[in-house]
Design a protein around this motif. Structure first.
Motif, PDB file in Angstrom:
ATOM      1  N   ARG A 199     -68.152  27.766  32.612  1.00  0.00           N
ATOM      2  CA  ARG A 199     -69.025  28.655  31.852  1.00  0.00           C
ATOM      3  C   ARG A 199     -70.494  28.288  32.059  1.00  0.00           C
ATOM      4  NH1 ARG A 199     -66.837  28.757  26.305  1.00  0.00           N
ATOM      5  NH2 ARG A 199     -65.338  30.096  27.348  1.00  0.00           N
ATOM      6  N   VAL A 200     -70.773  26.983  31.965  1.00  0.00           N
ATOM      7  CA  VAL A 200     -72.155  26.528  32.132  1.00  0.00           C
ATOM      8  C   VAL A 200     -72.657  26.862  33.531  1.00  0.00           C
ATOM      9  CG1 VAL A 200     -73.611  24.472  32.274  1.00  0.00           C
ATOM     10  CG2 VAL A 200     -72.031  24.750  30.355  1.00  0.00           C
ATOM     11  N   MET A 201     -71.788  26.708  34.512  1.00  0.00           N
ATOM     12  CA  MET A 201     -72.174  27.013  35.893  1.00  0.00           C
ATOM     13  C   MET A 201     -72.542  28.493  36.035  1.00  0.00           C
ATOM     14  SD  MET A 201     -70.665  28.294  38.918  1.00  0.00           S
ATOM     15  CE  MET A 201     -71.679  28.512  40.355  1.00  0.00           C
ATOM     16  N   ILE A 202     -71.731  29.347  35.434  1.00  0.00           N
ATOM     17  CA  ILE A 202     -72.008  30.783  35.516  1.00  0.00           C
ATOM     18  C   ILE A 202     -73.308  31.111  34.767  1.00  0.00           C
ATOM     19  CG2 ILE A 202     -71.178  33.053  34.723  1.00  0.00           C
ATOM     20  CD1 ILE A 202     -68.417  32.240  35.660  1.00  0.00           C
ATOM     21  N   TRP A 203     -73.518  30.480  33.638  1.00  0.00           N
ATOM     22  CA  TRP A 203     -74.770  30.729  32.912  1.00  0.00           C
ATOM     23  C   TRP A 203     -75.990  30.406  33.770  1.00  0.00           C
ATOM     24  CZ3 TRP A 203     -73.263  27.951  27.686  1.00  0.00           C
ATOM     25  CH2 TRP A 203     -72.366  28.769  26.989  1.00  0.00           C
ATOM     26  N   ARG A 204     -75.897  29.270  34.479  1.00  0.00           N
ATOM     27  CA  ARG A 204     -77.035  28.891  35.331  1.00  0.00           C
ATOM     28  C   ARG A 204     -77.293  29.962  36.380  1.00  0.00           C
ATOM     29  NH1 ARG A 204     -75.205  23.498  36.338  1.00  0.00           N
ATOM     30  NH2 ARG A 204     -75.826  22.158  34.618  1.00  0.00           N
ATOM     31  N   ARG A 205     -76.212  30.442  36.962  1.00  0.00           N
ATOM     32  CA  ARG A 205     -76.381  31.451  38.016  1.00  0.00           C
ATOM     33  C   ARG A 205     -76.956  32.748  37.456  1.00  0.00           C
ATOM     34  NH1 ARG A 205     -75.229  27.612  41.324  1.00  0.00           N
ATOM     35  NH2 ARG A 205     -77.307  27.228  40.504  1.00  0.00           N
ATOM     36  N   LEU A 206     -76.528  33.108  36.254  1.00  0.00           N
ATOM     37  CA  LEU A 206     -77.037  34.340  35.666  1.00  0.00           C
ATOM     38  C   LEU A 206     -78.523  34.190  35.352  1.00  0.00           C
ATOM     39  CD1 LEU A 206     -74.066  35.468  33.381  1.00  0.00           C
ATOM     40  CD2 LEU A 206     -74.625  36.174  35.707  1.00  0.00           C
ATOM     41  N   LEU A 207     -78.916  32.989  34.909  1.00  0.00           N
ATOM     42  CA  LEU A 207     -80.345  32.763  34.666  1.00  0.00           C
ATOM     43  C   LEU A 207     -81.125  32.821  35.977  1.00  0.00           C
ATOM     44  CD1 LEU A 207     -80.124  29.995  31.915  1.00  0.00           C
ATOM     45  CD2 LEU A 207     -80.953  32.346  31.629  1.00  0.00           C
ATOM     46  N   ASP A 208     -80.511  32.327  37.061  1.00  0.00           N
ATOM     47  CA  ASP A 208     -81.138  32.441  38.387  1.00  0.00           C
ATOM     48  C   ASP A 208     -81.366  33.907  38.746  1.00  0.00           C
ATOM     49  OD1 ASP A 208     -81.199  29.747  38.793  1.00  0.00           O
ATOM     50  OD2 ASP A 208     -79.342  29.669  39.975  1.00  0.00           O
ATOM     51  N   LEU A 209     -80.368  34.709  38.475  1.00  0.00           N
ATOM     52  CA  LEU A 209     -80.485  36.136  38.802  1.00  0.00           C
ATOM     53  C   LEU A 209     -81.629  36.767  38.010  1.00  0.00           C
ATOM     54  CD1 LEU A 209     -76.744  37.277  38.880  1.00  0.00           C
ATOM     55  CD2 LEU A 209     -78.253  36.855  40.823  1.00  0.00           C
ATOM     56  N   LYS A 210     -81.738  36.376  36.756  1.00  0.00           N
ATOM     57  CA  LYS A 210     -82.807  36.913  35.918  1.00  0.00           C
ATOM     58  C   LYS A 210     -84.165  36.494  36.472  1.00  0.00           C
ATOM     59  CE  LYS A 210     -83.705  35.905  31.491  1.00  0.00           C
ATOM     60  NZ  LYS A 210     -83.429  35.669  30.059  1.00  0.00           N
ATOM     61  N   ARG A 211     -84.248  35.248  36.895  1.00  0.00           N
ATOM     62  CA  ARG A 211     -85.501  34.769  37.495  1.00  0.00           C
ATOM     63  C   ARG A 211     -85.850  35.562  38.743  1.00  0.00           C
ATOM     64  NH1 ARG A 211     -84.718  29.792  35.489  1.00  0.00           N
ATOM     65  NH2 ARG A 211     -83.125  29.216  36.996  1.00  0.00           N
ATOM     66  N   ASP A 212     -84.816  36.016  39.464  1.00  0.00           N
ATOM     67  CA  ASP A 212     -85.045  36.824  40.664  1.00  0.00           C
ATOM     68  C   ASP A 212     -85.486  38.242  40.320  1.00  0.00           C
ATOM     69  OD1 ASP A 212     -84.373  34.759  42.229  1.00  0.00           O
ATOM     70  OD2 ASP A 212     -82.396  35.507  42.834  1.00  0.00           O
ATOM     71  N   GLY A 213     -85.560  38.531  39.035  1.00  0.00           N
ATOM     72  CA  GLY A 213     -86.047  39.853  38.627  1.00  0.00           C
ATOM     73  C   GLY A 213     -84.959  40.877  38.401  1.00  0.00           C
TER      74      GLY A 213
END
Lengths: 263, 305
Positions: free
Chosen positions: B177-191
Motif C-alpha cells: 500500500r505504501v509503495m502504491i501511495w508513493r507512486r501515486l504521489l509521483d504521478l501527482k507531482r508529474d501534473g
C-alpha cells in the motif's frame, strides 16, 4: 497462417482485439488445436471409412468427395460457434477482459468485430485443416474449386461467429450455451447435408434445414470442391442468405450487448 | 488566456444521475476536479462511487445530468477523450494467460500506440511500478500486490492526463500500500489529475487534496481533509462509554451515539471534560477523517460491508 486471409481488419482497434486473441491462442495452442481440428478429423475418418464402405455414390459423387466438403463446413461452423460463445463469454464474464478493453479507446462495435473476426478466423483455420486432410486423402477432386471455396468458408465462419455472439449477448449463465448447441449447432451438423443429402429428409425437416446457414454454405462449397456445375445465381442466392444472416445477427448482438453493458 | 485554460476542470459533473431499472444508484451528484489535483471519492459500499466513475469513463450511460471531460461533452466518450484517461478498476481484469510485459503491450495496442512507442514505455512503466524483474512472468504467478501494480502500470500506458482509480489498494498488505501511495504521489507531482475511491481514510488523508463524501447516490459534503474535520468533528473526539456518568450534562455538545458509547466533538476538549465527573473515564484523541466519514454516513453496517 492461412487464416490471415479471413481477417476483417475493420480498423486497428478491432485488429488489436483480434491480435490479443491470437496471442493467447498461441500460448494455449495445443488443447485448442485438439478440439477445433482433431474433432472433425475423427468424424471424417469414421464416416469416410464406415459409411464410405457401404455407400457407393451420394449425390452423383463418391462418398469421400461428398463428405469432405461437408466436414469443411462443419469444422468452420463448430470452431466459430464455440469461440464466439463459450470462449467469448469467458472473456466477457469470467475474466472481465471486455471491461478492460472498453476502458480504452476501443468501442464496443470494434471490440465485437475483433471477437467476431477472431472466431471466424478459427473457423476458417479449422476448415483449412480439413481441406489439407481432404487433399491428401483424395476427397477433393477439383483443386481450383477449393481456392474458390476458401472465401466462401470464411463468409460462413463470419456468419456462425455472429450468430454465436447473439447467444453470448443473451447469456446470463453458462446454461444458455447448452441450448445453443442443442438447438443450433447439432441441427446444422445433422440436417444441413453434412453426411446425407437434405432431400432425404421429410419436407418439414427440409424446411428447417433451409433456414440454417449451414445448408446454404454446403450447397455452395460441395459443388466447388467436387468440380460439379454450380449456377452462379443460385450460388449468389445462397451466399446472400448467409451474408444477410451474418449482418442481422451481428446487429442484434451489438444492440443486446449495448443495452446490457451501458444501460 | 493560459491561466483560464489551465483552470478548466478535468472533470465536471452536474446533477449526474444513474438509474438501473428501479434502482436509483446516483441521484444528482455534482463536483468539479481541477487539473493536477488528487480527489478522493469516499462513501460506504453501494454509495454510488463506482457507478459515478463508470459514467465518467463512458462505461455506462448517464441517465440525467451533465458531464464534461477536459471541458468537452463526451458523446459516448469519443476516442480523443478516452486516450487521455487511464482507469484502474476495482477488479483484476488482467489477461491471466499473458505475461506481465504482454499485458502492457496488448493494452498499448488498444490505444492505437505505435509498437515502437510501446516498446519504449513498457520497461519504464515496469521500473516505475517495481515489476522490472517480473516482465516475463505470467500474471497467474503474481501476488495480489504485484497484480495491482501491473494494473496501475497498464492504466499509464497511454501516458494519460487523468487517472481514475477504484479502490487501488484494497486487500493489499501495508508495504504494498505504501509503495502504491508513493507512486501515486509521483504521478501527482508529474501534473497528472487523480480521482480515486477508497475505504481507507489514511489513504485519503495522505493522497487527496480534496475529498468528496457520497452516500445514497448523493454528495454529502466536500472539501480538504482539514476543512471536513473542522466542519464536522471539530478537532477533538471524546468517547464516553455507556451508561453515561451521573450528573453529566450533554446539552449543547455535538454528539454522536454509536450504540455502546457516545462520541463528543469539540474544538477544545475542556468543553467536554469540565462537565464530566472527576472519576469518569473517557477516551480522548484527535479527530480524523474517519470520524467525519462515520458522522456523515452513519455507523450502521451496509450491504456487503
Amino acid at each position: 497462417m492461412p487464416a490471415h486471409a479471413t481477417v476483417i481488419a475493420v480498423n486497428r482497434y478491432s485488429h488489436a482485439v483480434w491480435r490479443r486473441n491470437v496471442l493467447v491462442w498461441r500460448r494455449l495452442m495445443w488443447p485448442s488445436l485438439t478440439t477445433n481440428v482433431l474433432d472433425p478429423l475423427i468424424f471424417l475418418f469414421a464416416f469416410g471409412y464406415g459409411l464410405g464402405a457401404v455407400l457407393d455414390q451420394v449425390g452423383g459423387m463418391d462418398y469421400l468427395s461428398f463428405v469432405v466438403p461437408g466436414m469443411m463446413c462443419y469444422a468452420a461452423m463448430f470452431a466459430a460457434s464455440f469461440e464466439s460463445t463459450i470462449s467469448t463469454y469467458a472473456r466477457f464474464s469470467l475474466q472481465h477482459t471486455w471491461d478492460a478493453i472498453l476502458a480504452t479507446p476501443v468501442t464496443l462495435t470494434e471490440l465485437m468485430l475483433g471477437e467476431m473476426s477472431w472466431a471466424a478466423t478459427k473457423g476458417a483455420f479449422s476448415a483449412c485443416c480439413v481441406i489439407v486432410v481432404g487433399l491428401i486423402w483424395g476427397g477433393v477432386p477439383y483443386l481450383p474449386g477449393v481456392l474458390l471455396a476458401l472465401p466462401v468458408l470464411a463468409l460462413g465462419a463470419v456468419c456462425f461467429a455472429s450468430c454465436g455472439l447473439v447467444a453470448t449477448a443473451h447469456a446470463k449463465t453458462w446454461d444458455i450455451f447448452a441450448y445453443f448447441f442443442t438447438f443450433w449447432v447439432t441441427p446444422m451438423f445433422v440436417f444441413s447435408g453434412t453426411f446425407f443429402e437434405v432431400t432425404r429428409f421429410p419436407w418439414f425437416v427440409q424446411a428447417i434445414a433451409w433456414a440454417l446457414p449451414m445448408t446454404h454454405l454446403i450447397s455452395v462449397v460441395r459443388p466447388l470442391t467436387a468440380g460439379a456445375t454450380l449456377d452462379p445465381w443460385i450460388a449468389l442466392g445462397h451466399l446472400g442468405y448467409v451474408a444477410a444472416l451474418a449482418v442481422a445477427a451481428f446487429t442484434l448482438a451489438r444492440y443486446r450487448f449495448g443495452r446490457r453493458l451501458f444501460d | 488566456m493560459e491561466g483560464a485554460a489551465a483552470k478548466t476542470p478535468v472533470i465536471e459533473v452536474e446533477a449526474l444521475e444513474k438509474r438501473y431499472g428501479a434502482v436509483h444508484a446516483v441521484r444528482g451528484v455534482s463536483f468539479a476536479i481541477l487539473p493536477g489535483t488528487c480527489v478522493g471519492l469516499l462513501g460506504p459500499n453501494g454509495a454510488g462511487k463506482t457507478t459515478t466513475m463508470r459514467m465518467i469513463m463512458g462505461l455506462t450511460h448517464v441517465t440525467a445530468g451533465r458531464l464534461r471531460l477536459f471541458g468537452e461533452a463526451p458523446r459516448d466518450l469519443g476516442r480523443g477523450l478516452r486516450e487521455r484517461v487511464g482507469l484502474v478498476p476495482q477488479e483484476d481484469n488482467l489477461d491471466p494467460d499473458l505475461s506481465v510485459r504482454q499485458n502492457l503491450e496488448v493494452y498499448g495496442r488498444y490505444f492505437g500506440i505505435e509498437a515502437g512507442q510501446v516498446a519504449l514505455r513498457v520497461p519504464k512503466l515496469l521500473d516505475f511500478m517495481q515489476l522490472a524483474e517480473r516482465g516475463a512472468a505470467k500474471v497467474m504467478q503474481l501476488s495480489g500486490g504485484m497484480k495491482r501494480r501491473l494494473i496501475i502500470a497498464r492504466a499509464l500506458i497511454s501516458n494519460p492526463e487523468l487517472v481514475i482509480l477504484d479502490e487501488p489498494t484494497t486487500g493489499l498488505d501495508p508495504q504494498a500500500r505504501v509503495m502504491i501511495w508513493r507512486r501515486l504521489l509521483d504521478l501527482k507531482r508529474d501534473g497528472k489529475t487523480l480521482l480515486l475511491t477508497t475505504h481507507y481514510m489514511e489513504e485519503a488523508q495522505r493522497l487527496c487534496d480534496r475529498i468528496i463524501i457520497i452516500d445514497g447516490g448523493k454528495v454529502l459534503d466536500e472539501g480538504t481533509p482539514q476543512q471536513l474535520i473542522d466542519r464536522h468533528v471539530r478537532g477533538h473526539v471524546l468517547e464516553v462509554a455507556k451508561p453515561l456518568p451521573d450528573g453529566f450534562v450533554e446539552d449543547g455538545l455535538e454528539r454522536n451515539d454509536i450504540g455502546d458509547a457516545v462520541l463528543y466533538y469539540a474544538s477544545d476538549p475542556a468543553e467536554v471534560t469540565r462537565r464530566l465527573p472527576r472519576d469518569a473515564t473517557y477516551l480522548h484523541r484527535a479527530a480524523n477523517l474517519e470520524d467525519v466519514f462515520l458522522r456523515l454516513t452513519g455507523h450502521s453496517l451496509r450491504q456487503g460491508g
